[in-house]
Design an enzyme around this catalytic site. Structure first.
Site, PDB file in Angstrom:
ATOM      1  N   GLU A   1       1.046  -5.113   4.282  1.00 20.71           N
ATOM      2  CA  GLU A   1       0.148  -5.697   5.275  1.00 20.71           C
ATOM      3  C   GLU A   1      -0.205  -7.112   4.858  1.00 20.71           C
ATOM      4  OE1 GLU A   1      -3.389  -3.270   5.482  1.00 20.71           O
ATOM      5  OE2 GLU A   1      -2.471  -1.891   6.917  1.00 20.71           O
ATOM      6  N   LYS A   2      -0.540  -7.910   5.827  1.00 31.34           N
ATOM      7  CA  LYS A   2      -1.125  -9.223   5.551  1.00 31.34           C
ATOM      8  C   LYS A   2      -2.424  -8.962   4.793  1.00 31.34           C
ATOM      9  CE  LYS A   2      -1.436 -13.628   6.149  1.00 31.34           C
ATOM     10  NZ  LYS A   2      -0.561 -14.389   5.277  1.00 31.34           N
TER      11      LYS A   2
ATOM     12  N   LEU B   1      -5.971  -9.892   4.151  1.00 30.48           N
ATOM     13  CA  LEU B   1      -6.997 -10.709   4.804  1.00 30.48           C
ATOM     14  C   LEU B   1      -7.959 -11.233   3.743  1.00 30.48           C
ATOM     15  CD1 LEU B   1      -7.678  -8.536   7.982  1.00 30.48           C
ATOM     16  CD2 LEU B   1      -5.980 -10.323   7.645  1.00 30.48           C
TER      17      LEU B   1
ATOM     18  N   GLY C   1      -8.868   3.880  -3.049  1.00 27.08           N
ATOM     19  CA  GLY C   1      -8.579   2.585  -3.659  1.00 27.08           C
ATOM     20  C   GLY C   1      -7.347   2.600  -4.556  1.00 27.08           C
TER      21      GLY C   1
ATOM     22  N   LYS D   1       0.821  -1.214   0.000  1.00 25.57           N
ATOM     23  CA  LYS D   1       0.000   0.000   0.000  1.00 25.57           C
ATOM     24  C   LYS D   1       0.852   1.261   0.000  1.00 25.57           C
ATOM     25  CE  LYS D   1      -4.033  -1.343   2.698  1.00 25.57           C
ATOM     26  NZ  LYS D   1      -4.717  -1.052   3.966  1.00 25.57           N
TER      27      LYS D   1
ATOM     28  N   ARG E   1     -12.685  13.470   8.053  1.00 27.92           N
ATOM     29  CA  ARG E   1     -13.699  14.305   7.387  1.00 27.92           C
ATOM     30  C   ARG E   1     -15.049  13.612   7.514  1.00 27.92           C
ATOM     31  NH1 ARG E   1     -14.556  10.719   3.317  1.00 27.92           N
ATOM     32  NH2 ARG E   1     -12.709   9.660   2.553  1.00 27.92           N
TER      33      ARG E   1
HETATM   34  P1  ADP Z   1      -8.214   3.784   0.631  1.00 34.46           P
HETATM   35  O1  ADP Z   1      -7.569   4.837   1.451  1.00 34.46           O
HETATM   36  O2  ADP Z   1      -7.713   3.766  -0.773  1.00 34.46           O
HETATM   37  O3  ADP Z   1      -9.706   3.754   0.746  1.00 34.46           O
HETATM   38  P2  ADP Z   1      -7.999   1.619   2.613  1.00 34.46           P
HETATM   39  O4  ADP Z   1      -6.738   1.345   3.337  1.00 34.46           O
HETATM   40  O5  ADP Z   1      -9.100   2.303   3.358  1.00 34.46           O
HETATM   41  O6  ADP Z   1      -7.662   2.393   1.247  1.00 34.46           O
HETATM   42  O7  ADP Z   1      -8.581   0.256   2.047  1.00 34.46           O
HETATM   43  C1  ADP Z   1      -9.691   0.232   1.191  1.00 34.46           C
HETATM   44  C2  ADP Z   1     -10.199  -1.188   1.027  1.00 34.46           C
HETATM   45  O8  ADP Z   1      -9.160  -2.048   0.531  1.00 34.46           O
HETATM   46  C3  ADP Z   1     -10.660  -1.852   2.319  1.00 34.46           C
HETATM   47  O9  ADP Z   1     -11.974  -1.509   2.665  1.00 34.46           O
HETATM   48  C4  ADP Z   1     -10.515  -3.307   1.936  1.00 34.46           C
HETATM   49  O10 ADP Z   1     -11.588  -3.718   1.119  1.00 34.46           O
HETATM   50  C5  ADP Z   1      -9.260  -3.333   1.099  1.00 34.46           C
HETATM   51  N1  ADP Z   1      -8.070  -3.617   1.962  1.00 34.46           N
HETATM   52  C6  ADP Z   1      -7.249  -2.705   2.538  1.00 34.46           C
HETATM   53  N2  ADP Z   1      -6.297  -3.304   3.303  1.00 34.46           N
HETATM   54  C7  ADP Z   1      -6.521  -4.638   3.208  1.00 34.46           C
HETATM   55  C8  ADP Z   1      -5.891  -5.821   3.782  1.00 34.46           C
HETATM   56  N3  ADP Z   1      -4.823  -5.741   4.587  1.00 34.46           N
HETATM   57  N4  ADP Z   1      -6.423  -7.023   3.466  1.00 34.46           N
HETATM   58  C9  ADP Z   1      -7.488  -7.138   2.649  1.00 34.46           C
HETATM   59  N5  ADP Z   1      -8.136  -6.071   2.079  1.00 34.46           N
HETATM   60  C10 ADP Z   1      -7.653  -4.841   2.342  1.00 34.46           C
END
Ligand code: ADP
Length: 449
Positions: A200-201, A203, A165, A158, A291
């Protein structure tokens, strides 16, 4: 209290803020690009100022134009809505330097939470559980491969500055790591000007559960329960509900208190959302949004509060109008996002609305800036409305959603309305048994083009 506020946004969220302001006796100033001269937010506000050409970079993101609009109209405060400048710490600083009030958290809070590595680190220190992963940034591919091997695949790479997304890539196996690592970095760099990434792992069966928090900036904070936003396409939410079908009252109280205590400790001010992945009864922090969220109305419905009014109140230095004990859940609410998009590929579909009819009746709220004859410009987000329903329980909310979707007419452009009609017929949606991967799989099986 302010006499006049400016809304640095457009579309349904600008209307949302104008409505709250009007009920509070506060005059509103709309800003708009030349493409939005006929937009509903311009018509509905007390005053309006044109701030530039269609491209957002020269209008809704133009800080000098927005500050000038405040000075010309005498607006004392700025509500940023969501998107655009809402999480731009530099903007907040400039607003304050001009003696104006930003209706939202401080520049420092935005900075801390806007960088996901710093946010995770801060939350960890505040006692909030996080997704297992790298300790901070991962400098190169070799380190990434080492972490992947240690942690076990799948993993997700990430961008620390990512959002919406973008800047997230999954490596299912070690063989995917090189490509995923490079792509996440490149996306971080090109979209956010920052190529730092972390791991990150990944999930495999979590739900997306987010906790609404609200702080007074003086060490007091409350939580307003959770929203389940697991139904996502390309990591973007399309359907949200509150309370979460999988969350018990005791889990809500525990995680809610943890979040409220964490933001109280940092003197957080205004509305915020702490996002978690929830799997096998455990919560894992992923990020905090500093926000108002698109999906805030489902929380408003079940708690009977006006979050925008509350944002304006605390920004003006007033105390919060509710304490934790005043906040009790009443029934169930669901929101669906109506986008001007053509199925099955979700291609943006701007154009002229030949007919618009909003649904009504008990427990139905339609937040939209559409009207008959309106032309959706091609320059902005494709969200054109949010349909929110509230019922005594989840089944009533589902039945109401189906009924309201039947009443809703948006002619002239393609929309995501048929998607929701189809989803409501699915047993998993009816029972609430879905996770963050459910919708992608369903789309592959039902809407593959
Ligand atoms: P953004 O800031 O782009 O919205 P997020 O970190 O909030 O990114 O993650 C958005 C979505 O991506 C989460 O709701 C989930 O569906 C997926 N996601 C994020 N991190 C993980 C993870 N470690 N494992 C599985 N899915 C993830």
């Amino acid at each position: 209290m302010f006499d006049k506020i400016l809304i640095a946004n457009r579309g349904e969220i600008a209307l949302r803020v104008i409505r709250a302001a009007r009920e509070m006796g506060i005059a509103s100033v709309a800003v708009h690009s030349t493409a939005d001269a006929d937009a509903m937010h311009v018509r509905m506000a007390d005053e309006s100022v044109c701030i530039g050409p269609p491209a957002s970079i020269n209008s809704y993101l133009s800080i000098p134009a927005i500050i000038s609009a405040c000075e010309i109209t005498g607006a004392q405060a700025i509500h940023p809505g969501y998107g655009f400048l809402s999480e731009n710490a530099n903007f907040v600083q400039i607003v304050e330097d001009h003696g104006l009030t930003f209706i939202g958290p401080t520049a420092q809070h935005i900075r801390t939470m806007g960088d996901k590595i710093t946010a995770k680190d801060t939350m960890k220190k505040l006692g909030v559980p996080c997704v297992p992963g790298s300790e901070g940034g991962v400098p190169d591919l070799e380190t990434a491969q080492k972490i992947g091997a240690e942690m076990g695949y799948p993993v997700i790479i990430k961008a620390t500055a990512g959002g919406g997304g973008k800047g997230m890539k999954v490596a299912q196996t070690a063989a995917d790591m090189k490509m995923a690592f490079r792509t996440a970095r490149a996306e971080g760099k090109s979209n956010f000007g920052n190529d730092e990434v972390y791991i990150e792992k990944y999930l495999t069966t979590p739900r997306h559960i987010e906790i609404q928090v609200f702080g007074d900036g003086k060490g007091k904070a409350v939580h307003l329960g959770e929203r389940d936003c697991s139904l996502q396409r390309r990591h973007q939410k399309v359907f949200e509900e509150a309370p979460g079908p999988s969350i018990s009252a005791s889990e809500r109280a525990r995680i809610g208190k943890l979040c409220a205590d964490a933001v109280a400790k940092i003197d957080y001010i205004g509305a915020g959302t702490i996002e978690f992945l929830y799997e096998n009864g455990e919560f894992f922090f992923i990020e905090m949004n500093t926000r108002l969220q698109v999906e805030h109305p489902v929380t408003e419905a079940i708690f009977g509060v006006d979050l925008v009014r509350e944002q304006i109140r605390v920004a003006a230095g007033l105390p919060m109008s509710f304490a934790q004990d005043d906040l009790t859940i009443n029934g169930h609410a669901i929101e669906v996002r109506i986008n001007a998009e053509k199925l099955p590929n979700f291609a943006p579909c701007p154009g002229r609305i030949s007919q618009y009819h909003a649904p009504g009746g008990l427990g139905v709220r339609m937040d939209s800036a559409l009207y008959d004859g309106y032309s959706i410009p091609p320059f902005y987000d494709s969200l054109i409305g949010k349909l929110i329903v509230h019922g005594r329980d989840r089944n009533e909310a589902l039945a109401r959603l189906s009924r309201a979707l039947g009443e809703l007419i948006v002619d002239g452009v393609d929309t995501t309305i048929p998607l929701f009609d189809a989803l409501l017929a699915e047993p998993d949606i009816q029972s609430g048994e879905y996770n963050i991967h459910w919708l992608e799989r369903w789309l592959e099986n039902n809407m593959a083009s």
